[in-house]
Design a protein around this motif. Structure first.
Motif, PDB file in Angstrom:
ATOM      1  N   ALA A  34       0.844  -1.200   0.000  1.00 11.63           N
ATOM      2  CA  ALA A  34       0.000   0.000   0.000  1.00 11.63           C
ATOM      3  C   ALA A  34       0.875   1.245   0.000  1.00 11.63           C
ATOM      4  O   ALA A  34       2.022   1.224   0.454  1.00 11.63           O
ATOM      5  N   HIS A  35       0.312   2.345  -0.501  1.00 11.61           N
ATOM      6  CA  HIS A  35       1.016   3.623  -0.501  1.00 11.61           C
ATOM      7  C   HIS A  35       0.739   4.415   0.758  1.00 11.61           C
ATOM      8  O   HIS A  35       1.521   5.289   1.123  1.00 11.61           O
ATOM      9  N   VAL A  86      -1.484   6.624  -8.195  1.00 14.49           N
ATOM     10  CA  VAL A  86      -2.181   7.789  -8.754  1.00 14.49           C
ATOM     11  C   VAL A  86      -2.996   8.478  -7.662  1.00 14.49           C
ATOM     12  O   VAL A  86      -2.928   9.700  -7.498  1.00 14.49           O
ATOM     13  N   ILE A  87      -3.746   7.703  -6.891  1.00 12.55           N
ATOM     14  CA  ILE A  87      -4.561   8.300  -5.825  1.00 12.55           C
ATOM     15  C   ILE A  87      -3.664   8.888  -4.743  1.00 12.55           C
ATOM     16  O   ILE A  87      -3.941   9.975  -4.226  1.00 12.55           O
ATOM     17  N   SER A  88      -2.597   8.215  -4.396  1.00 12.79           N
ATOM     18  CA  SER A  88      -1.671   8.734  -3.392  1.00 12.79           C
ATOM     19  C   SER A  88      -1.144  10.108  -3.808  1.00 12.79           C
ATOM     20  O   SER A  88      -1.133  11.046  -3.009  1.00 12.79           O
ATOM     21  N   LYS A  89      -0.745  10.228  -5.064  1.00 15.62           N
ATOM     22  CA  LYS A  89      -0.245  11.511  -5.570  1.00 15.62           C
ATOM     23  C   LYS A  89      -1.350  12.569  -5.572  1.00 15.62           C
ATOM     24  O   LYS A  89      -1.100  13.731  -5.266  1.00 15.62           O
ATOM     25  N   GLN A 132      -5.829  17.217  -4.929  1.00 20.45           N
ATOM     26  CA  GLN A 132      -6.727  17.097  -6.075  1.00 20.45           C
ATOM     27  C   GLN A 132      -7.955  16.265  -5.729  1.00 20.45           C
ATOM     28  O   GLN A 132      -7.862  15.267  -5.011  1.00 20.45           O
ATOM     29  N   LYS A 133      -9.074  16.670  -6.296  1.00 23.18           N
ATOM     30  CA  LYS A 133     -10.334  15.960  -6.073  1.00 23.18           C
ATOM     31  C   LYS A 133     -10.232  14.536  -6.613  1.00 23.18           C
ATOM     32  O   LYS A 133      -9.732  14.311  -7.719  1.00 23.18           O
ATOM     33  N   THR A 134     -10.707  13.583  -5.821  1.00 24.39           N
ATOM     34  CA  THR A 134     -10.717  12.176  -6.202  1.00 24.39           C
ATOM     35  C   THR A 134     -12.107  11.627  -5.927  1.00 24.39           C
ATOM     36  O   THR A 134     -12.587  11.690  -4.795  1.00 24.39           O
ATOM     37  N   VAL A 135     -12.764  11.100  -6.957  1.00 28.85           N
ATOM     38  CA  VAL A 135     -14.140  10.619  -6.864  1.00 28.85           C
ATOM     39  C   VAL A 135     -14.139   9.091  -6.907  1.00 28.85           C
ATOM     40  O   VAL A 135     -13.530   8.489  -7.801  1.00 28.85           O
ATOM     41  N   SER A 136     -14.848   8.461  -5.971  1.00 34.57           N
ATOM     42  CA  SER A 136     -14.818   7.001  -5.838  1.00 34.57           C
ATOM     43  C   SER A 136     -15.271   6.274  -7.101  1.00 34.57           C
ATOM     44  O   SER A 136     -14.735   5.219  -7.432  1.00 34.57           O
ATOM     45  N   THR A 152      -7.394  -3.406  -6.895  1.00 36.57           N
ATOM     46  CA  THR A 152      -7.923  -2.465  -5.907  1.00 36.57           C
ATOM     47  C   THR A 152      -7.100  -1.182  -5.870  1.00 36.57           C
ATOM     48  O   THR A 152      -5.887  -1.220  -5.737  1.00 36.57           O
ATOM     49  N   ASP A 153      -7.800  -0.039  -5.986  1.00 35.52           N
ATOM     50  CA  ASP A 153      -7.151   1.259  -5.828  1.00 35.52           C
ATOM     51  C   ASP A 153      -7.246   1.725  -4.374  1.00 35.52           C
ATOM     52  O   ASP A 153      -6.290   2.241  -3.816  1.00 35.52           O
ATOM     53  N   ILE A 154      -8.435   1.551  -3.781  1.00 37.96           N
ATOM     54  CA  ILE A 154      -8.669   1.897  -2.379  1.00 37.96           C
ATOM     55  C   ILE A 154      -9.458   0.766  -1.736  1.00 37.96           C
ATOM     56  O   ILE A 154     -10.452   0.307  -2.296  1.00 37.96           O
ATOM     57  N   GLN A 155      -9.023   0.357  -0.565  1.00 38.11           N
ATOM     58  CA  GLN A 155      -9.768  -0.628   0.215  1.00 38.11           C
ATOM     59  C   GLN A 155     -10.365   0.093   1.421  1.00 38.11           C
ATOM     60  O   GLN A 155      -9.642   0.712   2.202  1.00 38.11           O
ATOM     61  N   ILE A 156     -11.690   0.033   1.550  1.00 34.72           N
ATOM     62  CA  ILE A 156     -12.369   0.610   2.707  1.00 34.72           C
ATOM     63  C   ILE A 156     -12.293  -0.429   3.822  1.00 34.72           C
ATOM     64  O   ILE A 156     -12.815  -1.526   3.690  1.00 34.72           O
ATOM     65  N   THR A 157     -11.629  -0.090   4.912  1.00 32.84           N
ATOM     66  CA  THR A 157     -11.490  -1.037   6.008  1.00 32.84           C
ATOM     67  C   THR A 157     -12.439  -0.727   7.164  1.00 32.84           C
ATOM     68  O   THR A 157     -12.667  -1.583   8.009  1.00 32.84           O
ATOM     69  N   GLN A 158     -12.997   0.497   7.171  1.00 35.98           N
ATOM     70  CA  GLN A 158     -13.884   0.870   8.270  1.00 35.98           C
ATOM     71  C   GLN A 158     -14.688   2.117   7.922  1.00 35.98           C
ATOM     72  O   GLN A 158     -14.166   3.045   7.316  1.00 35.98           O
TER      73      GLN A 158
END
Length: 166
Positions: free
Chosen positions: A32-33, A101-104, A110-114, A128-134
């Motif tokens: 993960a980043h 890309v999302i980390s940067k 910058q706006k990031t839309v799910s 997976t770009d983002i994992q929702i853990t909670q």
């Protein structure tokens, strides 16, 4: 009597002014980043609609490989699932960022839309770009670093965040 009231009032105010207990830093999983933690999440509900708003920090590594955190990272989220009228608070939201890309984008403000990325609510997979853990439900879409509509008309955008070494 007046002095006693002032002292009691001071004690009451100091109780409310106490800071929240220090939270331990989340662990950044292998591959993960970083980890994004959104705290003080406020929720509002109307019939057939609810929304969330919160602000948090992004824990990552800087170019020298040192642990750092960037803040504030704002979040808005919502879904068409409201069943009542009400306002309140909700548990913290935690996301593991696997996409460079999302980390940067997070560090650049910058706006990031799910909807534009692969979001996972279970175990991380290679896409997976983002994992929702909670804290977020599958039906809740979200925006990180949302921009106010009027500011986007004039090209006003958030500046890059500074990643403070921890």
């Amino acid at each position: 009597m007046h002095t006693l009231i002032v002292i009691l009032w001071g004690v009451v105010l100091s109780l409310f002014a106490m800071s929240a207990p220090a939270r331990s830093l989340p662990t950044i999983p292998s591959g993960a980043h970083g980890v994004l933690t959104i705290t003080s999440v406020k929720v509002g509900s109307l019939p057939f609609l609810h929304g969330l708003k919160g602000e948090g920090r992004y824990l990552t590594y800087n170019a020298q490989g040192k642990l750092c955190q960037a803040a504030p990272v704002k979040l808005i989220a919502g879904a068409k699932t409201g069943d009542r009228i009400g306002f309140g608070e909700r548990e913290d939201i935690e996301m593991v960022v696997y996409s460079e890309v999302i980390s940067k984008r997070l560090l650049a403000g910058q706006k990031t839309v799910s909807i534009d990325f692969n979001i996972d609510y279970q175990m991380h997979n290679p896409r997976t770009d983002i994992q929702i853990t909670q804290g977020l439900l599958r039906e809740e879409g979200f925006i990180l670093h949302p921009h106010k509509a009027w500011s986007s008309w004039f090209g006003v955008h958030s500046n890059a965040l500074k990643c403070e070494t921890i």
